[in-house]
Scaffold this motif. Structure first.
Motif: not given
Length: 208
Positions: A68-75, A77-82
């Motif tokens: 979903t759009a929310e899941q894509r945004a969360q992923r 953000a996680e990738e950015q943190r990584r």
């Protein structure tokens, strides 16, 4: 596809003839949780997680449902943190190696700290001596200005007072800047010493 048709396809694959050796069926669960299968992807499976089942009757591949759009945004953000964590770790390793290349012992750090503080103290002293000299020069202009009380000062006297004040302010600014440098240097060498001690206590690479 009806459940009976799904079961028929699965049974057929389990005992498939060579002609059916390449057949794959697709199975997913609908909104009610019932399994739906077909030899092409059923419409109800579009946008859902599904399995591809081979001739043996065992899943050969599982396809996750689209995010979903929310899941894509969360992923994202996680990738950015990584990536940021990896960047920070890489930067820390670079700094650690530079630290070990710069100092051979804790004593080296103290020697360089003392040298840096001595240089700053000399710069502060030079600025203070310059201020004292300028104030002596200004005193001569002040004495001369006494003869012109309540009258317009000669150009050279007014300029001498003005230049002296500007020079004093400039040297005071130098002193203030050097004092900040001194505080920063103390913090730097405190941090260098702390980190050097930490790195020195680590076992060599390849050893527990």
């Amino acid at each position: 596809m009806p459940p009976s048709r799904s079961l028929f396809l699965l049974a057929a694959l389990a005992g498939a003839s060579p002609a059916l050796a390449g057949v794959t069926i697709f199975c997913c669960h609908d909104e009610a949780g019932k399994q739906v299968c077909g030899d092409i992807l059923p419409a109800v499976c579009v946008g859902r997680a599904y399995r591809e089942i081979g001739v043996s009757g065992r899943p050969v591949r599982t396809v996750e449902a689209p995010l979903t759009a929310e899941q894509r945004a969360q992923r994202a953000a996680e990738e950015q943190r990584r990536r940021e964590q990896e960047r920070l770790l890489s930067e820390q390793r670079r700094k650690d190696q530079a630290l070990l290349n710069t100092y051979g012992s804790e004593k080296d750090i103290e020697v360089m700290r003392t040298r840096a503080e001595r240089d700053i103290a000399a710069a502060i002293k030079a600025a203070e001596e310059r201020i004292a000299e300028v104030r002596r020069q200004r005193k001569r202009f002040e004495d001369e200005a006494e003869f012109y009380r309540n009258r317009q000062l000669p150009v050279d006297v007014a300029k001498g007072l003005r230049d002296a004040d500007q020079e004093i302010r400039a040297q005071e600014s130098v002193i203030e800047s050097k004092k900040k440098d001194r505080d920063a240097i103390r913090l730097k060498y405190d941090d260098d010493l702390r980190r050097f001690v930490e790195l020195s206590k680590r076992p060599p690479a390849g050893r527990p």
